[in-house]
Design a protein around this motif. Sequence first.
Motif, PDB file in Angstrom:
ATOM      1  N   GLY A  59       0.909   9.998  19.040  1.00 36.34           N
ATOM      2  CA  GLY A  59       1.595  10.754  20.077  1.00 36.34           C
ATOM      3  C   GLY A  59       2.880  11.420  19.624  1.00 36.34           C
ATOM      4  O   GLY A  59       3.282  12.446  20.180  1.00 36.34           O
ATOM      5  N   HIS A 114       5.337  10.175  27.996  1.00 34.45           N
ATOM      6  CA  HIS A 114       5.639   9.690  26.646  1.00 34.45           C
ATOM      7  C   HIS A 114       6.218   8.274  26.670  1.00 34.45           C
ATOM      8  O   HIS A 114       6.705   7.810  27.699  1.00 34.45           O
ATOM      9  CB  HIS A 114       6.605  10.640  25.954  1.00 34.45           C
ATOM     10  N   VAL A 319       1.607   8.704  23.938  1.00 35.90           N
ATOM     11  CA  VAL A 319       1.702   9.714  24.983  1.00 35.90           C
ATOM     12  C   VAL A 319       0.371   9.806  25.720  1.00 35.90           C
ATOM     13  O   VAL A 319      -0.699   9.614  25.125  1.00 35.90           O
ATOM     14  CB  VAL A 319       2.092  11.090  24.387  1.00 35.90           C
ATOM     15  N   ALA A 346       9.440  10.967  30.523  1.00 34.26           N
ATOM     16  CA  ALA A 346       9.774  10.014  29.467  1.00 34.26           C
ATOM     17  C   ALA A 346      11.116   9.349  29.731  1.00 34.26           C
ATOM     18  O   ALA A 346      12.112  10.039  29.950  1.00 34.26           O
ATOM     19  CB  ALA A 346       9.806  10.716  28.108  1.00 34.26           C
ATOM     20  N   TRP A 348      13.092   7.980  27.442  1.00 32.30           N
ATOM     21  CA  TRP A 348      13.029   8.008  25.988  1.00 32.30           C
ATOM     22  C   TRP A 348      13.867   6.886  25.363  1.00 32.30           C
ATOM     23  O   TRP A 348      15.075   6.803  25.601  1.00 32.30           O
ATOM     24  CB  TRP A 348      13.472   9.368  25.458  1.00 32.30           C
TER      25      TRP A 348
END
Length: 403
Positions: A59, A114, A319, A346, A348
């Motif tokens: 991903g 993600h 992802v 996401a 992150w």
Amino acid sequence: MKSQSHEPHNHDLQSIDRRQFMGLAAAVGVSAMLPFPSFAKTRSDNIFVWISLRGAMDGLNVVVPHADPDYADLRPNIGLKTKQLLNLDSFFGLHPSLKSCHQWYENKEVSFVHACSTAYRERSHFDGQKILENGTSDPFNTEGWLNRLLTLSSSQYDGIAIDSGLPLIMQGESTVASWYPNRLKTRDKQTELLEELFQSDQMLSANFESVMKIDELVGDQGVGKQFKSLMRKTGDILSAENGPNIAALELGGWDTHANQGSVNGRLSNQLKTLDAGLAALKESLGSRWNNTVIIAASEFGRTAKENGTKGTDHGTGNVMLVAGGAMASKALNTSSSGASGGRVIANWPGLSQENLYQGRDLKPTTDMRGVIKGVLNQHLSIEEKQLNTTFPDSEMIKPLQMI
């Protein structure tokens, strides 16, 4: 399938033993998982397609965090540069092999989630795929989450697996059909023999007629086993009158331990195959695309750092792709900017050494079950109680706003 004790009706059938019968069944696309359902007109016009990306897709090179300061250092040979990517936002870019998906993104027909994962934290393909498809934390659970969904919503949804067998995600209490192309020249005669063999058993005869209805929707003329062809035929089946409205497929080949490539190479070729298949499905669905949502997901991701053979090893966070015309249609009818396609979703975690899972993988911050629950709730109108049955022991994982 239990053997039958009914008397044969002619000399041809007297010579058919169990092995020959199974060969005939396979020749006309009749799986050993008989009986099949008889598709009836369902109350929902919405379509859902699941695609298992077997082999652990990378991903980080699909939806690329080009603005993360550690990405380029982790991947000096296989990393993609910002100028090589299809723009998504100021932080993420899309691999250039996903041209149709990028157009969908601009049209708000696809979003990417993600840094997500299942409940699985080891790195076995077999166990990871089982958990992805059974929707639990136990690789030994033998019932698929899509089958549990169909059991709960049989009055609204019917399912089909586009597969030579029945994948785990479709196995369970509900009987699910499967279809796969073949090209045997003796097909017509074999079909006649099976039809005559089944006619003395009412249930088998009805099931056989159901299988033939599926087969008539697509036929075998010009049907290959390539992903693009299978996706096109999936669209034919799902858009047919009184056809099923849930389908499951798979695309293998994502295990890129060596020579993964960057703009070109093994991963790029896989992404082109996926992209072409998705485009073929959309074209085949026609106007039904506006009522469709697709999820494509892999069992886990790959290591953040490239290995010594210019590839990546088994990892954790990954992802997911969530696409379909229904996402854009919903976006046009809502004032909420958060309830539409065209997003990278996401939380992150970052790619610095201290932020990697076990010092090597993208750390998962989103449970895949929340993504799937969100789609099932917002697109298929599955209530939260039913979602928690579909995904056992997941009460703490709430549906994400996806559509």
